[in-house]
Design an enzyme around this catalytic site. Structure first.
Site, PDB file in Angstrom:
ATOM      1  N   GLU A 137       0.832  -1.203   0.000  1.00  0.00           N
ATOM      2  CA  GLU A 137       0.000   0.000   0.000  1.00  0.00           C
ATOM      3  C   GLU A 137       0.871   1.259   0.000  1.00  0.00           C
ATOM      4  OE1 GLU A 137      -2.588  -0.412   3.384  1.00  0.00           O
ATOM      5  OE2 GLU A 137      -3.881  -1.825   2.352  1.00  0.00           O
ATOM      6  N   CYS A 171     -10.824   0.714   7.400  1.00  0.00           N
ATOM      7  CA  CYS A 171     -10.372   2.098   7.569  1.00  0.00           C
ATOM      8  C   CYS A 171     -11.035   3.043   6.579  1.00  0.00           C
ATOM      9  CB  CYS A 171      -8.858   2.163   7.447  1.00  0.00           C
ATOM     10  SG  CYS A 171      -8.200   1.410   5.952  1.00  0.00           S
TER      11      CYS A 171
END
Length: 988
Positions: free
Chosen positions: A637, A733
């Site tokens: 990521e 998230c």
């Protein structure tokens, strides 16, 4: 079983005692702040600003007599003269009030059968106490100025402030002294916690308008002992005094052993103003040097300013003073006094206008804010309930039994929803939503350990491993709690979550800074650095700034650490001051550099400032997608190499774009340059909004710029998954982050620079009330942005009565010129002219006269443009993206079924046509264009894709006349710029 019950009971008793103690400590701190503010206010002859919306309550003969700030809600009791009764209303901001409800009326056949009014309310131990005035039938019009107009004081109590029980069938205070002249009224009362007694300052001495103040005490509110003589009277020795004729009404506060009186001073029986006095015992009073503090000045109050009620909100550092403005009628008005002028640190060029002062009301964002409030936030609460995220706190508090559910960072999702709830409540009060949040907060508070530690995973699963594992997100979760607590306090005025946050932050300060007992030195997932700054800004406690700076200083510096450096993915490979290339996990990096920007602003550290500038330039000039997305690598990521911006495998996490917007906001405040606000706009309207389904309950985690129905897995590109919006994720998230970001947008719109210039950064239709050094400016913006660039600003201003204001009759405004419109800026009025621009990306200063209504029309002309990328972005060689205004467009399979969206090649002249379709995707401008075979293509805004049916999508498409092997250079080596048709090659 008996032991468990005993333990649970003991724990709850301990927690209750601890909560009471903490509340007392917090109140002492608040009292100190109020006392300092009062001392300053007591010397001030100017500074009170009358609200531009006065009167704040409208009607006929309504007088606001008493106000209580009850957990962030102003509750008021009023005289409703037409009904001879007492009414009730409430407000979050002191300006917008609920409808008045009659709560106490005369009772036929009793001594209270004529008029009840002049209530004064005290809240003590969860109970409301009201003392009020009862007028006898003798008070006829012709008798108002005679002793026959008898008034007496009665007493009632209530559990809710609405349903009242009379505590006596006779008056609790009557005129017994000669000086009282048959009448006692206006019972201004406090509960003196130090002396455990009620104290009342009542008015008497005049039959119709009282002239003196008496004093009495009571242990039960029912039986009173009087001081025989008046304790405060009109300034009768000075015939020219503003309060010569008499004194009455008002508010008394006791702080740090001193009493402060806000009172009405009569120069004549028909002309009143407001002043202050101070006393050490409540009997002997000293008038303020600054009297009178509020006087008639406007059409609505030109005869009198009287019946004052005063409250100080410590979190806002603001005094609220409601008064009755008398002209043709009497109506409640509001004046405010900021006890601290807004301060800028040396390296902040802008101060953001808080989200609580801005209300968005437009065709684009308002439906999304409504959906967020009514669907998305409840949807996320439910998922957090169903997945155990919320009940984990109840289990940690021993309220429920059971083991921890989910992943070790799940607490953070609950905190983000609470933060989103706070922003939503600030713009749209919702008692049901607020109660839901309060219930969750109660569990969170109960789960906190006595030493301040709070993390449900470690409390339930790894109790002996607290602060031992850098990658277990303890500090990350704590950061989101701190952010939520500050937002909830600012939105609702409630302290519970803020008290929890401070206690946790104090614990972290001890463990990481004082004792250094933690087994690791820095947060594994950055976030707490920026949150500590928010907590510092809210509380003024420098230890939180110190701790944030500490985490920044020791990151990547092995010489300052006992544990090993954690590496590139969490930016823990080099000291921050030596980092010039942005690397690692994209979300963590931008959260971190957001905190770094704040610390740099407070410290003035030139090395930090230099590193920030280099890191920012690397991000936006070499590693940012045209949609405002960041992060090219799926597995970690993280950021890729310079110009590594693949489309199909783009990471572009929704959270990453949100963190980029937060960093850009701090850079805008730090440097005062519009280019940072441009990035906020790009990210908000494209990458962030794409991650948020229009139904309010479906989300993207990653946001590629090219997608098939089957898309590479986020973590493993060798495995394929359906690429479609999801209702939630195991790692959640993004859904919880976007529901906090959308309602926070109001805090990104306006700013004020060091010189008091009003800065307009974003263009959301709606209203704002902005405090400038020399006054208050009310803004109304009407626009259909981003469908078109036409803007209509209306400014209404109220100057402060300062000398500096009188010497300069104008305030100044600067508007951001969007980067997409830099070559076509148009301006005001019927004769549209070009607006002058400065080097900072804003218009040159525009002066507007104080005290006058002013309208400014602007048209940022929106044209459809093709955009090319830097030639080193290999994935986009020979391709263009389409942008109109702030919106990037894409081609979806559902609109272009005649051909593959991956094989599109735009004609040399695509003949763009713009069509507004109000019933499509919430109302959008659709772009029609031609390909090389003269087929019509349809493009829609990128944020709107995958809201209809699953299908392929593409942003960057082939362009006739562009070579893939010999790409064209961008102007000034920019990452993106508009395609100029003349550069297209005729041979391709």
């Amino acid at each position: 079983m008996k032991f468990t019950r005993f333990f649970n009971l003991s724990y709850r008793i301990y927690f209750a005692v601890l909560t009471i103690w903490l509340s007392f400590v917090c109140q002492v701190v608040a009292d100190e702040s109020v006392s300092v503010s009062l001392a300053k206010l007591n010397q001030a002859s100017t500074g009170w600003v009358k609200h531009p919306d006065n009167p704040v309550i409208r009607g006929n003969q309504i007088i606001l007599e008493s106000v209580v700030d009850d957990n962030g809600t102003f509750k008021a009791w009023l005289d409703v003269r037409a009904k001879r009764s007492i009414g009730y209303a409430e407000s979050k901001d002191g300006v917008h009030w609920s409808d008045i409800k009659i709560v106490l009326s005369p009772v036929a056949g009793t001594w209270e059968e004529f008029i009840v009014d002049r209530p004064y309310v005290v809240k003590k131990d969860g109970l409301f106490y009201m003392w009020y005035t009862v007028h006898s039938k003798a008070q006829k019009k012709q008798e108002r100025h005679t002793a026959a107009a008898v008034t007496q004081i009665a007493f009632a109590t209530s559990t809710d402030g609405i349903n009242w029980k009379r505590m006596s069938d006779k008056p609790v205070l009557v005129a017994t002294e000669k000086w009282e002249n048959e009448s006692v009224m206006c019972p201004v009362t406090i509960w003196d916690e130090e002396e455990k007694v009620f104290k009342m300052w009542y008015s008497a001495g005049g039959a119709y308008e009282p002239t003196d103040r008496g004093y009495a005490t009571s242990k039960d509110g029912l039986n009173w002992t009087k001081h025989k003589e008046p304790v405060f009277s009109g300034n009768r020795n000075d015939k020219n005094a503003w309060d010569h004729w008499g004194v009455a009404g008002g508010t008394v506060l006791k702080l740090k052993g001193e009493y402060y009186l806000f009172y009405i001073g009569y120069k004549t029986i028909d002309y009143a103003q407001t002043g202050m006095a101070k006393s050490k015992d409540g009997i002997v009073w000293e008038r303020s040097n600054g009297n009178p503090i509020v006087s008639p000045s406007e059409d609505y109050d030109k005869l009198s300013v009287y019946i004052t009620q005063v409250i100080y909100r410590e979190n806002e550092k603001r005094w609220y003073l409601w008064y009755s403005g008398r002209n043709k009628t009497e109506l409640p008005c509001l004046a405010t006094y900021d006890s601290e002028e807004p301060k800028l640190q040396a390296n902040y060029k802008f101060r953001a206008v808080p989200f609580t002062a801005v209300k968005i009301d437009d065709n684009f964002w308002s439906p999304r804010l409504k959906t967020n409030r009514e669907i998305s936030i409840p949807h996320n609460y439910k998922w957090c309930e169903d997945t155990g995220r919320i009940t984990n706190f109840a289990k940690a508090a021993k309220i429920l039994q059971g083991d921890f559910e989910g992943i070790y960072y799940n607490d953070s999702d609950v905190y983000k929803i609470l933060e989103g709830t706070a922003y939503s409540l600030a713009s749209h009060p919702d008692s049901e939503l607020e109660k839901r949040a309060d219930d969750v907060i109660a569990w969170i508070a109960a789960a906190q350990m006595p030493n301040g530690y709070l993390n449900s995973y470690f409390s339930l699963r790894e109790q002996n491993k607290k602060w031992t594992q850098i990658h277990k997100h303890e500090l990350y979760c704590a950061g989101h709690l701190l952010e939520a607590a500050v937002a909830y306090k600012q939105a609702t005025g409630k302290d519970t979550l803020l008290n929890v946050a401070e206690k946790l932050a104090d614990h972290i300060y001890d463990v990481f800074y004082v004792q250094k007992s933690a087994k690791f030195g820095v947060p594994g997932c950055e976030e707490i650095e920026l949150a500590l700054i928010k907590l510092y800004q809210q509380t003024g406690k420098e230890k939180y700034l110190t701790l944030s700076k500490h985490f920044i200083d020791v990151r990547g510096d092995q010489l300052k650490r006992q544990d090993k450096l954690a590496g590139v993915n969490i930016q823990d490979h080099l000291p921050v001051r030596k980092q010039f290339e942005i690397v690692g996990h994209a979300v963590r990096a931008c959260y971190f550099f957001t905190g770094v920007a704040d610390v740099a602003a407070y410290s003035g550290d030139k090395e930090l400032l230099n590193a920030l500038d280099n890191l920012w330039n690397d991000t936006v000039n070499r590693k940012m997608y045209i949609t405002g997305g960041i992060g090219a690598t799926h597995g970690s990521e993280s950021f890729g190499a310079a110009y590594e911006l693949p489309n199909k495998t783009a990471y572009c996490e929704t959270c990453a774009a949100i963190s980029l917007a937060m960093w850009a906001h701090r850079m805008n405040l730090l440097h005062g340059d519009a280019k940072y606000a441009d990035v906020i706009e790009r990210a908000a309207y494209n990458n962030i909004l794409a991650g948020y389904g229009m139904d309010g309950k479906s989300f993207f985690y990653v946001n590629p710029l090219e997608a098939e129905k089957i898309q590479p897995n986020k973590h493993d590109v060798t495995k394929n998954v359906l690429h479609h919006r999801q209702p939630f994720f195991t790692t959640a998230c993004c859904p919880t982050n976007v529901v906090r970001f959308i309602p926070s947008l109001s805090g990104y719109q306006y700013a004020v620079d060091k010189d008091g210039v009003l800065i307009v950064n974003q263009y959301f239709a709606g209203n704002a009330l902005v405090e400038l050094p020399n006054g208050t400016v009310k803004i109304k913006l009407e626009t259909n942005y981003p469908c078109d660039g036409k803007l209509k600003f209306k400014f209404e201003s109220t100057p402060k009565p300062y000398a500096s204001c009188k010497t300069n009759g104008n305030f100044v405004v600067k508007f951001r010129i969007p980067s997409w419109s830099r070559d076509q800026i148009f301006g005001e009025g019927i004769n549209v002219t070009k607006i002058a621009s400065g080097s900072d990306g804003y218009t040159l200063p525009i002066e507007i006269a104080w005290g006058k209504s002013f309208v400014r029309n602007i048209d940022f002309k929106m044209e459809t443009n093709r955009v090319i990328a830097h030639p080193k972005v290999v994935a986009n060689n020979g391709r263009v993206a389409i942008q109109r205004g702030p919106l990037v467009y894409c081609f979806e399979e559902t609109d272009n079924k005649a051909l593959s969206v991956f094989n599109i090649e735009l004609a040399r002249d695509p003949q763009f046509k713009e069509e507004f379709q109000k019933d499509l995707l919430g109302g959008i401008v659709v772009l029609k264009c031609k390909d090389t075979e003269d087929r019509e293509l349809t493009a829609v805004p990128y944020y709107a894709w995958d809201n209809r049916e699953m299908g392929a999508m593409n942003v960057w498409v082939n362009q006739q006349g562009l070579s893939k092997s010999q790409p064209i250079s961008t102007t000034n080596n920019q990452l993106y710029n508009n395609l100029k048709p003349e550069i297209l090659r005729p041979d391709l």
